[in-house]
Design a protein around this motif. Sequence first.
Motif, mmCIF file in Angstrom:
data_model
loop_
_atom_site.group_PDB
_atom_site.id
_atom_site.type_symbol
_atom_site.label_atom_id
_atom_site.label_comp_id
_atom_site.label_asym_id
_atom_site.label_seq_id
_atom_site.Cartn_x
_atom_site.Cartn_y
_atom_site.Cartn_z
ATOM 1 N N TYR A 58 0.837 -1.198 0.000
ATOM 2 C CA TYR A 58 0.000 0.000 0.000
ATOM 3 C C TYR A 58 0.869 1.244 0.000
ATOM 4 C CZ TYR A 58 0.795 0.737 5.002
ATOM 5 O OH TYR A 58 1.349 0.977 6.216
ATOM 6 N N ASP A 59 0.256 2.303 -0.469
ATOM 7 C CA ASP A 59 1.004 3.529 -0.642
ATOM 8 C C ASP A 59 0.995 4.330 0.659
ATOM 9 O OD1 ASP A 59 2.020 6.000 -1.488
ATOM 10 O OD2 ASP A 59 1.395 5.527 -3.536
ATOM 11 N N LYS A 60 2.040 4.133 1.471
ATOM 12 C CA LYS A 60 2.076 4.765 2.800
ATOM 13 C C LYS A 60 1.982 6.274 2.718
ATOM 14 C CE LYS A 60 4.761 1.362 5.222
ATOM 15 N NZ LYS A 60 6.120 0.858 5.186
ATOM 16 N N VAL A 61 2.794 6.857 1.832
ATOM 17 C CA VAL A 61 2.849 8.312 1.762
ATOM 18 C C VAL A 61 1.473 8.871 1.430
ATOM 19 C CG1 VAL A 61 3.954 10.262 0.638
ATOM 20 C CG2 VAL A 61 5.220 8.133 0.967
ATOM 21 N N LYS A 62 0.795 8.242 0.454
ATOM 22 C CA LYS A 62 -0.459 8.821 0.001
ATOM 23 C C LYS A 62 -1.576 8.644 1.018
ATOM 24 C CE LYS A 62 0.645 9.046 -4.772
ATOM 25 N NZ LYS A 62 0.900 8.249 -5.952
ATOM 26 N N ILE A 63 -1.663 7.469 1.652
ATOM 27 C CA ILE A 63 -2.774 7.282 2.588
ATOM 28 C C ILE A 63 -2.600 8.140 3.839
ATOM 29 C CG2 ILE A 63 -1.799 5.078 3.479
ATOM 30 C CD1 ILE A 63 -5.492 5.898 3.334
ATOM 31 N N TYR A 64 -1.404 8.103 4.437
ATOM 32 C CA TYR A 64 -1.209 8.939 5.635
ATOM 33 C C TYR A 64 -1.224 10.413 5.267
ATOM 34 C CZ TYR A 64 -0.174 4.669 8.142
ATOM 35 O OH TYR A 64 -0.284 3.433 8.703
ATOM 36 N N GLY A 65 -0.623 10.735 4.121
ATOM 37 C CA GLY A 65 -0.616 12.122 3.653
ATOM 38 C C GLY A 65 -2.033 12.649 3.504
ATOM 39 N N THR A 66 -2.914 11.814 2.906
ATOM 40 C CA THR A 66 -4.299 12.244 2.701
ATOM 41 C C THR A 66 -4.986 12.509 4.031
ATOM 42 O OG1 THR A 66 -4.368 10.806 0.786
ATOM 43 C CG2 THR A 66 -6.462 11.655 1.552
ATOM 44 N N ILE A 67 -4.809 11.556 4.974
ATOM 45 C CA ILE A 67 -5.479 11.719 6.267
ATOM 46 C C ILE A 67 -4.993 12.988 6.971
ATOM 47 C CG2 ILE A 67 -5.798 10.690 8.557
ATOM 48 C CD1 ILE A 67 -5.685 7.951 7.175
ATOM 49 N N ILE A 68 -3.665 13.189 6.987
ATOM 50 C CA ILE A 68 -3.123 14.366 7.671
ATOM 51 C C ILE A 68 -3.596 15.651 6.992
ATOM 52 C CG2 ILE A 68 -0.977 15.632 8.178
ATOM 53 C CD1 ILE A 68 0.312 12.788 8.484
ATOM 54 N N LEU A 69 -3.516 15.670 5.660
ATOM 55 C CA LEU A 69 -3.945 16.880 4.954
ATOM 56 C C LEU A 69 -5.417 17.186 5.214
ATOM 57 C CD1 LEU A 69 -2.190 16.742 1.464
ATOM 58 C CD2 LEU A 69 -1.916 18.461 3.233
#
Lengths: 133, 499
Positions: A58-69
């Motif tokens: 899974y794309d760690k940067v994108k999933i966590y990035g999305t949640i944080i943003l």
Amino acid sequence: MTDFFTIELSYSNYHLIFPKIIASILIMIGIVLLVTSLIKKWKAKKLRFQFKFFSENYDKVKIYGTIILLIVYVLTLEIIGFVPASIIFMVLVTLLYIGNIKKKSITVSITNSLATTIVIWYVFGQLFDITLP
Amino acid sequence: MPIFEILTPMSVLLCFFGVFMGIIMGAIPGMTATMAIAIFLPLTYALDMIDSIGLLIGLYVGGISGGLVPAILLNIPGTPSSLCTTFDGYPMTQKGEAEKALKVGITASIIGGFFSLTVLYFFAPMLSSVAINFSAVEKFLIIVFALTVIASISKGSLLGGIFSGLLGMFISLIGTFTDNNQMRLVPPGFEDELVYGFALLPVLIGLFAIGQLLQEAEEGMKAAPHQRIDLQKGKDKNNKFSFKIFKNQKVNVIRSSLLGTFIGVLPGVGGSAASITAYSQTKNFSKNPEKLGTGEPEGVIASEASNNGLIGGALVPLLSLGIPGDSTTAILIGAFLLQGIQVGPLFITSNPDLWNGIVFALIIANIVMFILMFFSIKYFAKIVFIPKYVIFPIIVVACVVGSYAINNGVMFDVWTLLLFGLLGYIFPKIGVQIPSFLIGFILGAEAEKYFIDSLKGSGGDLSIFFTNGPIAIVLWVLILGSVIYAIMDSRKAKKADVY
């Protein structure tokens, strides 16, 4: 058996009857589900508790990035207002999804965010008089 | 013209706009008609009831119809209900008959749409005139019947589906019970925010739109494998669309529309079931069944006629009984509630203008859909190539604005959106089924109200649900039948899985 089929009714706890019934059915089904899944695992001889939450690679940067943003976006909405917060959020999130900081991606993200924010601000805020943050 | 006494020019215009946006949303893989309606719901606060009906019906018809574009061009169903369109639509594209396939699909769609509209027009008032005499007991049983829908839409685990539905109901009970004004289930510290529980709209769009967004983000926002598609290779006469194709398909069109409408009337069986049933029946009755699946217009016709037939069908239980037939009509209930209108047995007789408005809006939406798609399908076909990184940020901002605006600027509703967005992402991973959860959430409060009302009438005696006259018995039969059907169906599916 009549007692089993009768429910105590009193005005002061009307609000508790239904939630109690639903909660007890929920707990019962929950237990059944848990037991059956344990039995299945027992039969398959895989009693180790393995819980795969994310899909493989899974794309760690994108999933966590999305949640944080998302969280930061909602937090800033009331502080700096709808238009600036949305523009900043959309630029960042688009760049996150494209995945690079080339000139073209920056152009795409800025155009998209400016256009969307202004259209929404105009249509909702001005035309239809809907409250914006 | 009575049609313009009810529909204002504005509502016709909005209907037009709705169809247009619906087609676009339906054509984008991953966006559904349900999501289209959810996202545009906030716009309707500022509109009259009749104008928002135009917009929502337009979105519904457009959203379902738009799904055929990626189904035919990319082999990806744009909406679940266009699943079977891929079976013959995509092979036609590979043969260079994409434009023909699209136009066959569009024509079948409008026929299915009008067919179901006729059924809706005559059947819904009949059903509601029966339902008008229902007491709290029957109303509660109807809601239970609606909930059995959950059994038939639950994928994989029947019990899991029921659990999801009850969980949705439980969450919907958070807040105040209006009968005695007592608050329950509210976590300490949130008494002010949750007086009326969670607002419907942020829950809806959170579960669908934000959940989908997070799902796509986890997978890295990969673009679908696109290829350059030539809409019409060569100038071979056989490749061109003509209405003659339908000459030998009259029976197929009527059968598929009828099946679609009928399945739509049954609460909750849903779009993909309609087109699968119609497709398999077409295959059974076809003169050359072995050809189906290799690019026969026959298959496209079956799938598209049935999934547009579904629209009018699904509106029958919604408008006559107040129960949603699928997740899209579940959102429509939300839209009516936002306008302060209770859908139910009294709806048609007490709002004749609104009822006629809905029928006229459906007529207009179908015609607009046909004209828009038939003559500009080449341009709509380009939609499937819009990258996701452009679409999703727009959706987030639209959802946030919608949630914020629903109660005139409550920040808590935006947090609700995020919370249920996160749940919409986590739920499928732990086996909670979102459509079932949603149906439970929407029907929960009503179920409680009629349950308590029934008990008040009987002094707490639960046997009232069995002894309240013949209609209650009929409803019990329906409930049992629906559950048994669902169990058989899920067994069959499990067997099919094994082989």
